[in-house]
Write a protein that holds these residues in place. Structure first.
Motif, PDB file in Angstrom:
ATOM      1  N   VAL A  76      -5.815  -6.283 -23.221  1.00  0.00           N
ATOM      2  CA  VAL A  76      -4.592  -7.079 -23.257  1.00  0.00           C
ATOM      3  C   VAL A  76      -4.848  -8.281 -24.154  1.00  0.00           C
ATOM      4  CG1 VAL A  76      -2.980  -8.438 -21.871  1.00  0.00           C
ATOM      5  CG2 VAL A  76      -3.872  -6.288 -20.987  1.00  0.00           C
ATOM      6  N   SER A  77      -3.899  -8.567 -25.042  1.00  0.00           N
ATOM      7  CA  SER A  77      -4.149  -9.516 -26.120  1.00  0.00           C
ATOM      8  C   SER A  77      -4.230 -10.970 -25.679  1.00  0.00           C
ATOM      9  CB  SER A  77      -3.062  -9.377 -27.195  1.00  0.00           C
ATOM     10  OG  SER A  77      -1.775  -9.612 -26.640  1.00  0.00           O
ATOM     11  N   ASP A  78      -3.784 -11.291 -24.450  1.00  0.00           N
ATOM     12  CA  ASP A  78      -3.752 -12.697 -24.057  1.00  0.00           C
ATOM     13  C   ASP A  78      -4.741 -13.064 -22.955  1.00  0.00           C
ATOM     14  OD1 ASP A  78      -2.541 -11.412 -21.966  1.00  0.00           O
ATOM     15  OD2 ASP A  78      -0.747 -12.685 -21.914  1.00  0.00           O
ATOM     16  N   THR A  79      -5.597 -12.115 -22.538  1.00  0.00           N
ATOM     17  CA  THR A  79      -6.578 -12.432 -21.503  1.00  0.00           C
ATOM     18  C   THR A  79      -7.757 -11.469 -21.592  1.00  0.00           C
ATOM     19  OG1 THR A  79      -6.984 -12.572 -19.114  1.00  0.00           O
ATOM     20  CG2 THR A  79      -5.325 -10.994 -19.841  1.00  0.00           C
ATOM     21  N   LEU A  80      -8.940 -11.957 -21.216  1.00  0.00           N
ATOM     22  CA  LEU A  80     -10.126 -11.111 -21.149  1.00  0.00           C
ATOM     23  C   LEU A  80     -10.196 -10.343 -19.834  1.00  0.00           C
ATOM     24  CD1 LEU A  80     -12.821 -13.592 -22.541  1.00  0.00           C
ATOM     25  CD2 LEU A  80     -11.797 -11.663 -23.749  1.00  0.00           C
ATOM     26  N   ALA A  81      -9.426 -10.753 -18.847  1.00  0.00           N
ATOM     27  CA  ALA A  81      -9.594 -10.224 -17.497  1.00  0.00           C
ATOM     28  C   ALA A  81      -9.006  -8.830 -17.314  1.00  0.00           C
ATOM     29  CB  ALA A  81      -8.976 -11.180 -16.484  1.00  0.00           C
ATOM     30  N   VAL A  82      -7.847  -8.576 -17.941  1.00  0.00           N
ATOM     31  CA  VAL A  82      -7.084  -7.364 -17.621  1.00  0.00           C
ATOM     32  C   VAL A  82      -7.466  -6.217 -18.550  1.00  0.00           C
ATOM     33  CG1 VAL A  82      -4.790  -6.344 -17.468  1.00  0.00           C
ATOM     34  CG2 VAL A  82      -5.173  -8.693 -16.675  1.00  0.00           C
ATOM     35  N   VAL A  89      -3.544   6.295 -13.990  1.00  0.00           N
ATOM     36  CA  VAL A  89      -3.822   5.030 -14.681  1.00  0.00           C
ATOM     37  C   VAL A  89      -4.407   4.035 -13.691  1.00  0.00           C
ATOM     38  CG1 VAL A  89      -2.818   3.129 -16.006  1.00  0.00           C
ATOM     39  CG2 VAL A  89      -1.939   5.464 -16.307  1.00  0.00           C
ATOM     40  N   TRP A  90      -5.409   3.291 -14.151  1.00  0.00           N
ATOM     41  CA  TRP A  90      -6.056   2.278 -13.316  1.00  0.00           C
ATOM     42  C   TRP A  90      -6.055   0.946 -14.051  1.00  0.00           C
ATOM     43  CZ3 TRP A  90      -8.845   3.238  -8.543  1.00  0.00           C
ATOM     44  CH2 TRP A  90      -8.703   4.560  -8.089  1.00  0.00           C
ATOM     45  N   ARG A  91      -5.985  -0.140 -13.263  1.00  0.00           N
ATOM     46  CA  ARG A  91      -5.944  -1.493 -13.810  1.00  0.00           C
ATOM     47  C   ARG A  91      -7.059  -2.328 -13.205  1.00  0.00           C
ATOM     48  NH1 ARG A  91      -3.590  -6.647 -12.662  1.00  0.00           N
ATOM     49  NH2 ARG A  91      -2.613  -7.624 -14.499  1.00  0.00           N
ATOM     50  N   SER A  92      -7.720  -3.111 -14.056  1.00  0.00           N
ATOM     51  CA  SER A  92      -8.693  -4.093 -13.599  1.00  0.00           C
ATOM     52  C   SER A  92      -8.184  -5.481 -13.927  1.00  0.00           C
ATOM     53  CB  SER A  92     -10.052  -3.874 -14.275  1.00  0.00           C
ATOM     54  OG  SER A  92     -10.959  -4.914 -13.911  1.00  0.00           O
ATOM     55  N   ALA A  93      -8.311  -6.395 -12.974  1.00  0.00           N
ATOM     56  CA  ALA A  93      -7.898  -7.783 -13.187  1.00  0.00           C
ATOM     57  C   ALA A  93      -9.088  -8.711 -13.353  1.00  0.00           C
ATOM     58  CB  ALA A  93      -7.024  -8.257 -12.027  1.00  0.00           C
ATOM     59  N   ASN A  94     -10.300  -8.139 -13.407  1.00  0.00           N
ATOM     60  CA  ASN A  94     -11.501  -8.970 -13.498  1.00  0.00           C
ATOM     61  C   ASN A  94     -12.517  -8.397 -14.491  1.00  0.00           C
ATOM     62  OD1 ASN A  94     -12.334  -6.740 -12.050  1.00  0.00           O
ATOM     63  ND2 ASN A  94     -12.628  -7.858 -10.123  1.00  0.00           N
ATOM     64  N   GLY A  95     -12.014  -7.928 -15.612  1.00  0.00           N
ATOM     65  CA  GLY A  95     -12.904  -7.489 -16.683  1.00  0.00           C
ATOM     66  C   GLY A  95     -13.633  -6.194 -16.431  1.00  0.00           C
ATOM     67  N   GLY A  96     -13.165  -5.417 -15.451  1.00  0.00           N
ATOM     68  CA  GLY A  96     -13.777  -4.123 -15.184  1.00  0.00           C
ATOM     69  C   GLY A  96     -14.658  -4.078 -13.955  1.00  0.00           C
ATOM     70  N   GLN A 127      -7.854  -0.855  -9.563  1.00  0.00           N
ATOM     71  CA  GLN A 127      -6.773  -0.441  -8.668  1.00  0.00           C
ATOM     72  C   GLN A 127      -5.937   0.612  -9.378  1.00  0.00           C
ATOM     73  OE1 GLN A 127      -4.048  -3.570  -7.686  1.00  0.00           O
ATOM     74  NE2 GLN A 127      -2.856  -2.322  -6.268  1.00  0.00           N
ATOM     75  N   ALA A 128      -5.634   1.695  -8.664  1.00  0.00           N
ATOM     76  CA  ALA A 128      -4.754   2.724  -9.227  1.00  0.00           C
ATOM     77  C   ALA A 128      -3.338   2.169  -9.339  1.00  0.00           C
ATOM     78  CB  ALA A 128      -4.769   3.961  -8.347  1.00  0.00           C
ATOM     79  N   VAL A 129      -2.686   2.421 -10.477  1.00  0.00           N
ATOM     80  CA  VAL A 129      -1.301   1.971 -10.696  1.00  0.00           C
ATOM     81  C   VAL A 129      -0.484   3.200 -11.118  1.00  0.00           C
ATOM     82  CG1 VAL A 129      -1.706  -0.469 -11.137  1.00  0.00           C
ATOM     83  CG2 VAL A 129      -2.029   1.151 -12.990  1.00  0.00           C
ATOM     84  N   ASN A 130      -0.184   4.030 -10.118  1.00  0.00           N
ATOM     85  CA  ASN A 130       0.403   5.340 -10.397  1.00  0.00           C
ATOM     86  C   ASN A 130       1.780   5.550  -9.777  1.00  0.00           C
ATOM     87  OD1 ASN A 130      -1.840   6.213 -11.881  1.00  0.00           O
ATOM     88  ND2 ASN A 130      -2.937   6.803 -10.014  1.00  0.00           N
ATOM     89  N   ASN A 131       2.395   4.488  -9.262  1.00  0.00           N
ATOM     90  CA  ASN A 131       3.702   4.625  -8.631  1.00  0.00           C
ATOM     91  C   ASN A 131       4.746   5.073  -9.660  1.00  0.00           C
ATOM     92  OD1 ASN A 131       5.797   4.423  -6.736  1.00  0.00           O
ATOM     93  ND2 ASN A 131       6.213   2.297  -7.320  1.00  0.00           N
ATOM     94  N   GLY A 132       5.299   6.246  -9.468  1.00  0.00           N
ATOM     95  CA  GLY A 132       6.293   6.773 -10.398  1.00  0.00           C
ATOM     96  C   GLY A 132       5.754   7.834 -11.336  1.00  0.00           C
ATOM     97  N   LEU A 133       4.436   7.918 -11.476  1.00  0.00           N
ATOM     98  CA  LEU A 133       3.841   8.990 -12.279  1.00  0.00           C
ATOM     99  C   LEU A 133       3.873  10.283 -11.466  1.00  0.00           C
ATOM    100  CD1 LEU A 133       0.700   7.223 -13.828  1.00  0.00           C
ATOM    101  CD2 LEU A 133       2.883   7.721 -14.957  1.00  0.00           C
ATOM    102  N   THR A 134       4.449  11.315 -12.014  1.00  0.00           N
ATOM    103  CA  THR A 134       4.577  12.575 -11.291  1.00  0.00           C
ATOM    104  C   THR A 134       3.514  13.583 -11.691  1.00  0.00           C
ATOM    105  OG1 THR A 134       6.237  13.236 -12.934  1.00  0.00           O
ATOM    106  CG2 THR A 134       7.033  12.302 -10.854  1.00  0.00           C
ATOM    107  N   ASN A 135       2.616  13.172 -12.558  1.00  0.00           N
ATOM    108  CA  ASN A 135       1.452  13.974 -12.922  1.00  0.00           C
ATOM    109  C   ASN A 135       0.342  12.993 -13.271  1.00  0.00           C
ATOM    110  OD1 ASN A 135      -0.437  15.394 -14.901  1.00  0.00           O
ATOM    111  ND2 ASN A 135       0.845  17.112 -14.279  1.00  0.00           N
TER     112      ASN A 135
END
Length: 222
Positions: free
Chosen positions: A129-135, A145-152, A156-164
């Motif tokens: 992400v272009s505005d932070t090192l954390a995400v 899809v998974w998201r990290s908020a602390n540089g890896g 956390q899985a972010v899959n709400n709405g993904l049907t595959n």
């Protein structure tokens, strides 16, 4: 100039370069021993520095526009994608076919495996992400899809709405980092809230299998 007209291509026969906008090409493989190149990344802060990843798991770096390359990783599982963080060029990320996400904090000298602990360790894509090192975001081969908020460090899985959950591509909109695009085996999805929820844009039956995204820097909506 040479750099504004330079185009690089990773191929099954190594790295190729054009200095005239793609009209003419030449091989630039000095130092590359695994020529089956699957991933290329240009340092956004130094156009002479590139990274290349191979099907055999090697990672190479050049600091002179490809005149010669040095091996940073000799072998392993295939490198699917490489990303250099725009805020800190020493942070390099490599999505692998079976060794999770490789992270280097020293420009590629050493690597550490990060990412969620899953039975399927395949990572298809990694996005900064272009505005932070954390995400960070990763798209996985069978766990969505998974998201990290602390540089890896944590994920956390972010899959709400993904049907595959068999992902094939992922991108963050640099003009609006809350907006993501993801492709799965069954279609193309968009999130407008950092992955908290996803909506189907087009099914695979219409668009086919999506394998890559690219944004137009001059026209962010394209």
């Amino acid at each position: 100039s040479d750099q504004t007209a330079s185009v690089y291509a990773g191929t099954a026969s190594g790295v190729w370069k054009s200095v005239d906008g793609g009209l003419n090409w030449r091989e630039i493989n000095s130092g590359i021993t695994d020529l089956n190149i699957k991933a290329l990344a240009i340092d956004p802060n130094d156009s002479q520095k590139l990274y290349a990843g191979s099907a055999g798991g090697a990672i190479y770096r050049t600091s002179n526009g490809g005149s010669n390359w040095n091996a940073l990783r000799a072998s392993g599982t295939a490198i699917n994608e490489i990303a250099v963080h725009p805020l800190d060029s020493s942070l390099i990320y490599a999505a692998t076919a079976g060794a999770r996400l490789l992270v280097s904090s020293n420009g590629g000298s050493t690597w550490t495996a990060k990412g969620p602990s899953l039975a399927d360790r395949s990572v298809i894509s990694v996005e900064t992400v272009s505005d932070t090192l954390a995400v960070l975001y990763i798209a996985t081969g069978s766990n969505g899809v998974w998201r990290s908020a602390n540089g890896g460090a944590g994920w956390q899985a972010v899959n709400n709405g993904l049907t595959n959950l068999q992902m094939t591509a992922l991108a963050v909109d640099a003009a609006d980092v809350t907006k993501l695009f993801a492709a799965a085996q069954n279609g193309l999805f968009r999130s407008d809230n950092e992955g908290a929820s996803w909506a189907l844009l087009l099914p695979s039956a219409t668009i086919g299998l999506v394998r890559a995204f690219e944004f137009n820097a001059l026209h962010p909506n394209i």
